[in-house]
Design a protein around this motif. Structure first.
Motif, PDB file in Angstrom:
ATOM      1  N   THR A  66      24.205 -15.353  65.689  1.00 18.87           N
ATOM      2  CA  THR A  66      23.535 -15.376  64.393  1.00 18.87           C
ATOM      3  C   THR A  66      22.648 -16.601  64.294  1.00 18.87           C
ATOM      4  O   THR A  66      22.679 -17.489  65.154  1.00 18.87           O
ATOM      5  CB  THR A  66      24.572 -15.368  63.253  1.00 18.87           C
ATOM      6  OG1 THR A  66      23.908 -15.219  61.991  1.00 18.87           O
ATOM      7  CG2 THR A  66      25.378 -16.665  63.248  1.00 18.87           C
ATOM      8  N   SER A  67      21.851 -16.669  63.236  1.00 22.94           N
ATOM      9  CA  SER A  67      20.952 -17.794  63.017  1.00 22.94           C
ATOM     10  C   SER A  67      21.739 -19.072  62.764  1.00 22.94           C
ATOM     11  O   SER A  67      22.777 -19.073  62.092  1.00 22.94           O
ATOM     12  CB  SER A  67      20.037 -17.502  61.825  1.00 22.94           C
ATOM     13  OG  SER A  67      19.271 -18.644  61.481  1.00 22.94           O
ATOM     14  N   GLN A  78      26.963 -23.355  58.330  1.00 19.76           N
ATOM     15  CA  GLN A  78      27.829 -23.931  57.296  1.00 19.76           C
ATOM     16  C   GLN A  78      28.499 -22.848  56.458  1.00 19.76           C
ATOM     17  O   GLN A  78      29.687 -22.954  56.124  1.00 19.76           O
ATOM     18  CB  GLN A  78      27.002 -24.864  56.402  1.00 19.76           C
ATOM     19  CG  GLN A  78      26.492 -26.100  57.118  1.00 19.76           C
ATOM     20  CD  GLN A  78      27.610 -26.936  57.706  1.00 19.76           C
ATOM     21  OE1 GLN A  78      28.665 -27.105  57.092  1.00 19.76           O
ATOM     22  NE2 GLN A  78      27.395 -27.462  58.901  1.00 19.76           N
ATOM     23  N   ARG A  79      27.755 -21.808  56.128  1.00 27.17           N
ATOM     24  CA  ARG A  79      28.356 -20.720  55.338  1.00 27.17           C
ATOM     25  C   ARG A  79      29.466 -20.025  56.121  1.00 27.17           C
ATOM     26  O   ARG A  79      30.509 -19.676  55.561  1.00 27.17           O
ATOM     27  CB  ARG A  79      27.275 -19.710  54.945  1.00 27.17           C
ATOM     28  CG  ARG A  79      27.817 -18.494  54.209  1.00 27.17           C
ATOM     29  CD  ARG A  79      26.716 -17.600  53.699  1.00 27.17           C
ATOM     30  NE  ARG A  79      25.822 -17.172  54.761  1.00 27.17           N
ATOM     31  CZ  ARG A  79      26.086 -16.175  55.607  1.00 27.17           C
ATOM     32  NH1 ARG A  79      27.236 -15.534  55.539  1.00 27.17           N
ATOM     33  NH2 ARG A  79      25.218 -15.833  56.536  1.00 27.17           N
ATOM     34  N   ILE A 100      32.167 -14.623  58.222  1.00 25.59           N
ATOM     35  CA  ILE A 100      30.959 -13.818  58.470  1.00 25.59           C
ATOM     36  C   ILE A 100      30.999 -12.626  57.532  1.00 25.59           C
ATOM     37  O   ILE A 100      31.931 -11.814  57.580  1.00 25.59           O
ATOM     38  CB  ILE A 100      30.889 -13.341  59.930  1.00 25.59           C
ATOM     39  CG1 ILE A 100      31.019 -14.518  60.896  1.00 25.59           C
ATOM     40  CG2 ILE A 100      29.588 -12.597  60.192  1.00 25.59           C
ATOM     41  CD1 ILE A 100      31.137 -14.120  62.349  1.00 25.59           C
ATOM     42  N   ARG A 101      30.012 -12.499  56.685  1.00 26.94           N
ATOM     43  CA  ARG A 101      30.017 -11.419  55.716  1.00 26.94           C
ATOM     44  C   ARG A 101      29.617 -10.097  56.380  1.00 26.94           C
ATOM     45  O   ARG A 101      28.868 -10.058  57.346  1.00 26.94           O
ATOM     46  CB  ARG A 101      29.059 -11.725  54.566  1.00 26.94           C
ATOM     47  CG  ARG A 101      27.611 -11.843  54.969  1.00 26.94           C
ATOM     48  CD  ARG A 101      26.782 -12.336  53.809  1.00 26.94           C
ATOM     49  NE  ARG A 101      25.387 -12.520  54.178  1.00 26.94           N
ATOM     50  CZ  ARG A 101      24.500 -13.150  53.411  1.00 26.94           C
ATOM     51  NH1 ARG A 101      24.890 -13.642  52.243  1.00 26.94           N
ATOM     52  NH2 ARG A 101      23.252 -13.296  53.792  1.00 26.94           N
ATOM     53  N   ALA A 102      30.138  -9.005  55.835  1.00 26.83           N
ATOM     54  CA  ALA A 102      29.798  -7.676  56.321  1.00 26.83           C
ATOM     55  C   ALA A 102      28.428  -7.286  55.798  1.00 26.83           C
ATOM     56  O   ALA A 102      28.104  -7.520  54.630  1.00 26.83           O
ATOM     57  CB  ALA A 102      30.845  -6.668  55.862  1.00 26.83           C
ATOM     58  N   GLU A 103      27.599  -6.718  56.661  1.00 29.39           N
ATOM     59  CA  GLU A 103      26.266  -6.273  56.280  1.00 29.39           C
ATOM     60  C   GLU A 103      26.092  -4.813  56.662  1.00 29.39           C
ATOM     61  O   GLU A 103      26.793  -4.298  57.543  1.00 29.39           O
ATOM     62  CB  GLU A 103      25.201  -7.131  56.961  1.00 29.39           C
ATOM     63  CG  GLU A 103      25.243  -8.589  56.537  1.00 29.39           C
ATOM     64  CD  GLU A 103      24.115  -9.401  57.169  1.00 29.39           C
ATOM     65  OE1 GLU A 103      23.388  -8.837  58.008  1.00 29.39           O
ATOM     66  OE2 GLU A 103      23.987 -10.591  56.822  1.00 29.39           O
ATOM     67  N   VAL A 117      37.480 -17.387  62.505  1.00 31.70           N
ATOM     68  CA  VAL A 117      36.396 -18.076  63.216  1.00 31.70           C
ATOM     69  C   VAL A 117      37.018 -19.173  64.078  1.00 31.70           C
ATOM     70  O   VAL A 117      37.620 -20.116  63.566  1.00 31.70           O
ATOM     71  CB  VAL A 117      35.375 -18.674  62.223  1.00 31.70           C
ATOM     72  CG1 VAL A 117      34.309 -19.469  62.978  1.00 31.70           C
ATOM     73  CG2 VAL A 117      34.731 -17.560  61.412  1.00 31.70           C
ATOM     74  N   HIS A 118      36.876 -19.041  65.384  1.00 27.70           N
ATOM     75  CA  HIS A 118      37.486 -19.994  66.318  1.00 27.70           C
ATOM     76  C   HIS A 118      36.617 -21.230  66.486  1.00 27.70           C
ATOM     77  O   HIS A 118      37.094 -22.360  66.398  1.00 27.70           O
ATOM     78  CB  HIS A 118      37.719 -19.307  67.666  1.00 27.70           C
ATOM     79  CG  HIS A 118      38.273 -20.206  68.728  1.00 27.70           C
ATOM     80  ND1 HIS A 118      39.505 -20.807  68.620  1.00 27.70           N
ATOM     81  CD2 HIS A 118      37.754 -20.611  69.918  1.00 27.70           C
ATOM     82  CE1 HIS A 118      39.728 -21.532  69.698  1.00 27.70           C
ATOM     83  NE2 HIS A 118      38.682 -21.446  70.501  1.00 27.70           N
ATOM     84  N   ARG A 119      35.322 -21.036  66.739  1.00 23.19           N
ATOM     85  CA  ARG A 119      34.394 -22.157  66.855  1.00 23.19           C
ATOM     86  C   ARG A 119      32.973 -21.643  66.763  1.00 23.19           C
ATOM     87  O   ARG A 119      32.704 -20.447  66.947  1.00 23.19           O
ATOM     88  CB  ARG A 119      34.593 -22.906  68.169  1.00 23.19           C
ATOM     89  CG  ARG A 119      34.283 -22.090  69.422  1.00 23.19           C
ATOM     90  CD  ARG A 119      34.359 -22.951  70.663  1.00 23.19           C
ATOM     91  NE  ARG A 119      34.138 -22.160  71.865  1.00 23.19           N
ATOM     92  CZ  ARG A 119      33.992 -22.695  73.071  1.00 23.19           C
ATOM     93  NH1 ARG A 119      34.038 -24.007  73.226  1.00 23.19           N
ATOM     94  NH2 ARG A 119      33.813 -21.918  74.135  1.00 23.19           N
TER      95      ARG A 119
END
Length: 267
Positions: free
Chosen positions: A8-9, A14-15, A21-24, A122-124
C-alpha cells in the motif's frame, strides 16, 4: 499463524499502525476486503506485485505491511487473469499458503480476505524498494503493450509516445466537449443513467472540461452517475472540482464516497 504481505501507499502507514487495514470494495461484485499475498521463501515472488502497483502511483512510494492471520481464517485465492477453474474459495489461510507455495509459477496469484485487518494482526510495516516484480502481467516483456484507456496510466513516462505509435481502436480521442454535452442534454431530466455514464466516461479522458455544466449531476438520484461524475472530473484542474468532491465525500452511497477517495489520492 499464516503470514501475508499487503502492499500500500506509504502515506497510509500511520493509519494502518493505529487502526489496521480497512476493507475496500473490489471488483464488479462490490466485495469488500483486503488483497494480500503469502510470504514465501523468495523475496521476489513475495513482492511480485510491487512494480505493477507502482504504475498507478502512490504517495511516498509503497510499503510492505506484513500481517498474521489465523490458520483457519477463510480466504479466497485466485489468479487475477483466470476464472473459476483456478479459484480456491473459502479455504483456510494456511491451506492457501501451502497451495500457492507449491505452484510451479505463483506469479499473478492473489489472496482476498473478505474483511478488514485488525491492528493486532499487523506484524510490521517496512519500506519496499520498487524494483521487484512484473508489470502489466507476468512474462509481458517483449509483448505489445495495451494502450486502451483502462490499461494506460495518465502521465506515465513515455505514455504519450506509446499511444501515438500504438493507438487503440476503441479508446481513440474523446468526442468534442460540445458533442458530449449534447448527449447529456438529450439524456433528459434527471437523465438516463446509462447515457450519462457513457458521456462521463468520455469526459474522463479529457484533461479538463466544462465543470459548471456537469455539476448538476452531483444531485442525480442514481449513485452510478454520481460515481461516474467523481471519476470523470476528479483529475481536472478546473476551479470548483475540490468543492464538488467535498460535496460527494458525504454522499450516502459508499461507492460514491470511495470514488472520491480514489480520485483524491490520484490527485
Amino acid at each position: 499463524m499464516a503470514m501475508f504481505v499487503h502492499l500500500t501507499s506509504a502515506s497510509n502507514t500511520q493509519r494502518i499502525r493505529r487502526a489496521g487495514i480497512r476493507a475496500e470494495s473490489h471488483g464488479t461484485d462490490g466485495a469488500r476486503g483486503v488483497y494480500c499475498f503469502p510470504v514465501l521463501r523468495s523475496y521476489t515472488l513475495t513482492h511480485q506485485w510491487l512494480r505493477e502497483l507502482a504504475r498507478f502511483g502512490s504517495r511516498g512510494g509503497l510499503v510492505a505491511v506484513h500481517i498474521r492471520l489465523a490458520d483457519d481464517q477463510p480466504v479466497l485465492a485466485a489468479h487475477y487473469g483466470e476464472r473459476k477453474p483456478s479459484r480456491l474459495t473459502d479455504v483456510p489461510a494456511a491451506e492457501a499458503v501451502r497451495r500457492i507455495a507449491a505452484l510451479d509459477d505463483p506469479r499473478g496469484w492473489e489472496v482476498f480476505v473478505a474483511r478488514a485487518i485488525r491492528p493486532g494482526e499487523v506484524h510490521r510495516v517496512r519500506p519496499a524498494p520498487q524494483v521487484s516484480g512484473w508489470r502489466y502481467r507476468p512474462d509481458a516483456h517483449g509483448t505489445r503493450p495495451c494502450t486502451c484507456f483502462g490499461c494506460r496510466i495518465r502521465g506515465e513516462y513515455g505514455s504519450q509516445r506509446l499511444r501515438e505509435r500504438l493507438p487503440h481502436p476503441l479508446d481513440g480521442p474523446p468526442p468534442p466537449a460540445e458533442t458530449l454535452l449534447a448527449r447529456v442534454a438529450a439524456a433528459g431530466d434527471p437523465g438516463d443513467p446509462a447515457a450519462l455514464c457513457d458521456a462521463l466516461y468520455w469526459f474522463g479522458m479529457r484533461r479538463r472540461g466544462p465543470l459548471a455544466r456537469l455539476a448538476h449531476l452531483a444531485a442525480h438520484p442514481d449513485p452510478a452517475v454520481r460515481d461516474a461524475l467523481a471519476r470523470a472530473v476528479g483529475h481536472w484542474p478546473s476551479p470548483g472540482v475540490a468543492g464538488l468532491l467535498d460535496g460527494l465525500a458525504g454522499d450516502p452511497d459508499p461507492g460514491v464516497r470511495e470514488a472520491v477517495e480514489f480520485v483524491r489520492a490520484a490527485r
